[in-house]
Structures are given as structure tokens and as C-alpha cells.
Design a protein around this motif. Structure first.
Motif, PDB file in Angstrom:
ATOM      1  N   THR A 171      -7.450   6.421  -5.155  1.00  0.00           N
ATOM      2  CA  THR A 171      -7.360   7.253  -3.952  1.00  0.00           C
ATOM      3  C   THR A 171      -6.120   8.137  -3.975  1.00  0.00           C
ATOM      4  O   THR A 171      -6.177   9.316  -3.598  1.00  0.00           O
ATOM      5  CB  THR A 171      -7.328   6.360  -2.701  1.00  0.00           C
ATOM      6  N   SER A 172      -5.000   7.585  -4.429  1.00  0.00           N
ATOM      7  CA  SER A 172      -3.733   8.303  -4.372  1.00  0.00           C
ATOM      8  C   SER A 172      -3.520   9.244  -5.551  1.00  0.00           C
ATOM      9  O   SER A 172      -2.787  10.233  -5.426  1.00  0.00           O
ATOM     10  CB  SER A 172      -2.567   7.304  -4.332  1.00  0.00           C
ATOM     11  N   PHE A 173      -4.174   8.951  -6.678  1.00  0.00           N
ATOM     12  CA  PHE A 173      -3.953   9.754  -7.882  1.00  0.00           C
ATOM     13  C   PHE A 173      -5.289  10.127  -8.525  1.00  0.00           C
ATOM     14  O   PHE A 173      -5.584   9.726  -9.654  1.00  0.00           O
ATOM     15  CB  PHE A 173      -3.083   8.979  -8.880  1.00  0.00           C
ATOM     16  N   THR A 213      -6.215   1.811  -4.588  1.00  0.00           N
ATOM     17  CA  THR A 213      -5.043   2.596  -4.193  1.00  0.00           C
ATOM     18  C   THR A 213      -4.724   3.647  -5.237  1.00  0.00           C
ATOM     19  O   THR A 213      -4.414   4.809  -4.905  1.00  0.00           O
ATOM     20  CB  THR A 213      -3.823   1.671  -4.005  1.00  0.00           C
ATOM     21  N   ILE A 214      -4.803   3.286  -6.510  1.00  0.00           N
ATOM     22  CA  ILE A 214      -4.535   4.257  -7.579  1.00  0.00           C
ATOM     23  C   ILE A 214      -5.576   5.373  -7.562  1.00  0.00           C
ATOM     24  O   ILE A 214      -5.237   6.565  -7.623  1.00  0.00           O
ATOM     25  CB  ILE A 214      -4.522   3.555  -8.941  1.00  0.00           C
ATOM     26  N   PRO A 245       2.564   4.092  -3.804  1.00  0.00           N
ATOM     27  CA  PRO A 245       2.375   5.410  -4.416  1.00  0.00           C
ATOM     28  C   PRO A 245       3.408   6.445  -3.960  1.00  0.00           C
ATOM     29  O   PRO A 245       3.719   7.387  -4.703  1.00  0.00           O
ATOM     30  CB  PRO A 245       0.962   5.801  -3.979  1.00  0.00           C
ATOM     31  N   GLY A 246       3.967   6.259  -2.768  1.00  0.00           N
ATOM     32  CA  GLY A 246       4.984   7.188  -2.294  1.00  0.00           C
ATOM     33  C   GLY A 246       6.249   7.166  -3.123  1.00  0.00           C
ATOM     34  O   GLY A 246       7.062   8.107  -3.070  1.00  0.00           O
ATOM     35  N   PRO A 253       0.806  -1.233   0.000  1.00  0.00           N
ATOM     36  CA  PRO A 253       0.000   0.000   0.000  1.00  0.00           C
ATOM     37  C   PRO A 253       0.836   1.278   0.000  1.00  0.00           C
ATOM     38  O   PRO A 253       0.306   2.364  -0.278  1.00  0.00           O
ATOM     39  CB  PRO A 253      -0.830  -0.124   1.289  1.00  0.00           C
ATOM     40  N   ALA A 254       2.129   1.159   0.272  1.00  0.00           N
ATOM     41  CA  ALA A 254       2.983   2.340   0.319  1.00  0.00           C
ATOM     42  C   ALA A 254       3.590   2.696  -1.038  1.00  0.00           C
ATOM     43  O   ALA A 254       4.283   3.714  -1.156  1.00  0.00           O
ATOM     44  CB  ALA A 254       4.097   2.143   1.346  1.00  0.00           C
ATOM     45  N   THR A 278       7.295  10.093  -7.390  1.00  0.00           N
ATOM     46  CA  THR A 278       7.602  11.447  -6.925  1.00  0.00           C
ATOM     47  C   THR A 278       7.530  12.499  -8.030  1.00  0.00           C
ATOM     48  O   THR A 278       7.740  13.675  -7.767  1.00  0.00           O
ATOM     49  CB  THR A 278       9.009  11.484  -6.303  1.00  0.00           C
ATOM     50  N   CYS A 335     -10.110   7.659 -12.965  1.00  0.00           N
ATOM     51  CA  CYS A 335     -10.142   7.602 -11.500  1.00  0.00           C
ATOM     52  C   CYS A 335     -10.846   8.847 -10.967  1.00  0.00           C
ATOM     53  O   CYS A 335     -10.380   9.966 -11.238  1.00  0.00           O
ATOM     54  CB  CYS A 335      -8.718   7.535 -10.935  1.00  0.00           C
TER      55      CYS A 335
END
Length: 257
Positions: free
Chosen positions: A164-166, A161-162, A130-131, A127-128, A134, A257
Motif C-alpha cells: 500500500t505504501s510503496f 503495508t509495503i 513507512p514514514g 503501521p507508521a 524518506t 507490489c
């Protein structure tokens, strides 16, 4: 001799299919890799053609994205030895190639990072991950030949995850009907990787409430591209006419998304 994980090894099947269909960079790589490609040569047939047709759909959506967002970022998940940046780079976009440690290191050896091209070591099941991205968006995520090897809950987690993060990004992915997943064909029968995510309808992903909306979906065998050699066009027409729908339910889909 190349040593890769079971799923990672499938990158060589895709690479060989492109090499035998005119991709010069892929052909050069096949010639430099210590691996027995003969199994692919013996059984390439329609399997290789499907890989090429799949890649062409991803190429088309990448071109569209770069035309709209020339300074955008293309993120290839489970990138393997993709040569898409060599084919489509516009001089301003950023390319990120995310893969597991063995595959990422293998890629760096053969296709070194350069200005605007970055290989990232990470698992999309972490789950990490996406960090590790950069560089700025907007983003197009490509999951070519990847998600079918994950269990359905894992696929849902990756896509969620994609989204939510992007937010605002796009993602292209391929799906395979249940009949196909249960009966691998061609070289996959001889490889350790197993397809495990059956998806008969790409709108199923929308119903997961993972934050994705289907923009476009296309079956790989239809329509038959006029650019194909005559022999392959005839083979695809025969497949479309004679094969039950469940046997050719291979699709490539683009989501927002």
C-alpha cells in the motif's frame, strides 16, 4: 557481552554463517563482537550453508534490481548486521537498514551510517514505519530471516503495508514449511527465538490479497550451485536425494507490489 532481544540475536547466527563462508566484512565483525560464537561453530553444518545459500539469492535479486534501477533504494527490514551494501553497492544506490532500537544501535556501533547508507529505528509491526523511509524509490525490500518469527496475521499486515505504501516496489522474503517450523534444527534449538509462520507454498501470499504478485520462487537446496566446494555439493545432493520434501521446504521468493 552483547545483549539483544530473542529475534534480534539471530542476526549473529546469520553473520557467523557468512563469516565462515568467505565474507570478509562479516569475519571482521565476528572478531570484534563480545559473544560466544562457539555454539554456532559446533552445530553449523547444513544450517550455515542454508544461510549462505539464502543470502546469495537475495544478493542475486539485489544485483538485478540495481542493474535496472541504479539510483534505486534497497530497504533491508530487520537488517541486523547485513553487509550486503559492502558487497553490492554500485556507487549510486541508497541503502536503508530498518530494525528495532537495540539492533539498530548495535548496527550503528559496528557499521556506522555513511553517505547513501542510513540506519532507521522502527518496528515493521508499527503501521507508521513507512514514514521513516524518506529517500526516493524505486524500492527493493529485503526481509531476510525475518517474517518466519511473526504470526501469520502480522506477516500479512507487514506485506500489505509495503504494497500500500510503496506501490511498484519489489520484496524478497524467505519461507519455511510447517514441518521445519515445528522442528527447529542446528543452533536455533539453543536460542530463544521461535519460528512461528509456516508457509508450505509461497503462492499462499498471493491469495492473501495483500497486493503482492509472485515473480520468482526458488528452493534453497536446488539446484546445487557449482561454485560450492565439492564436499558441500555432495552434501546437498545427498540431502536432495534422501530427505523427504517436507524436510527441505525452504524457499526464497520475490514479489511485485
Amino acid at each position: 557481552m552483547v545483549k539483544l532481544g530473542a529475534v534480534q540475536e539471530t542476526m549473529l547466527l546469520t553473520l557467523h554463517a557468512r563469516a565462515t563462508n568467505g565474507d570478509e566484512t562479516a569475519r571482521r565483525l565476528v572478531g570484534s563482537i563480545d559473544y560466544d560464537f562457539s555454539v554456532f561453530e559446533r552445530e553449523q553444518g547444513l544450517t550455515a550453508l542454508f544461510h549462505v545459500l539464502r543470502s546469495e539469492s537475495y544478493d542475486e535479486w539485489t544485483r538485478q534490481f540495481l542493474a535496472e534501477c541504479p539510483h534505486g533504494t534497497v530497504v533491508e527490514l530487520g537488517a541486523g548486521l547485513t553487509t550486503r551494501a559492502d558487497r553490492l553497492d554500485n556507487g549510486t544506490a541508497t541503502w536503508v537498514f530498518l530494525d528495532l532500537p537495540d539492533a539498530a544501535e548495535f548496527r550503528r556501533t559496528l557499521l556506522p551510517d555513511a553517505d547513501r547508507r542510513h540506519t532507521v529505528t522502527a518496528s515493521v509491526l508499527d503501521p507508521a514505519w513507512p514514514g521513516a523511509i524518506t529517500v526516493p524509490g524505486p524500492y527493493l525490500f529485503l526481509a531476510e530471516g525475518l517474517l518466519v518469527y511473526f504470526q501469520p496475521p502480522e506477516v500479512r499486515t507487514v506485506l500489505s503495508t509495503i504494497a500500500t505504501s510503496f506501490p511498484g516496489s519489489r520484496i524478497a522474503l524467505d519461507t519455511y514449511g510447517a514441518w521445519i517450523v515445528a522442528r527447529p534444527r542446528g543452533p536455533l534449538r539453543r536460542m530463544e527465538a521461535a519460528m512461528v509462520w509456516p508457509c508450505d507454498d509461497p503462492r499462499e501470499v498471493e491469495r492473501w490479497d495483500a497486493g503482492l504478485t509472485l515473480r520468482e520462487s526458488r528452493q534453497l537446496t536446488r539446484p546445487v550451485p557449482r561454485t560450492l566446494p565439492r564436499r558441500r555439493r555432495l552434501a546437498l545432493h545427498a540431502v536432495n536425494a534422501l530427505a523427504p520434501p517436507r524436510m527441505i521446504n525452504l524457499r526464497v521468493s520475490l514479489y511485485s507490489c
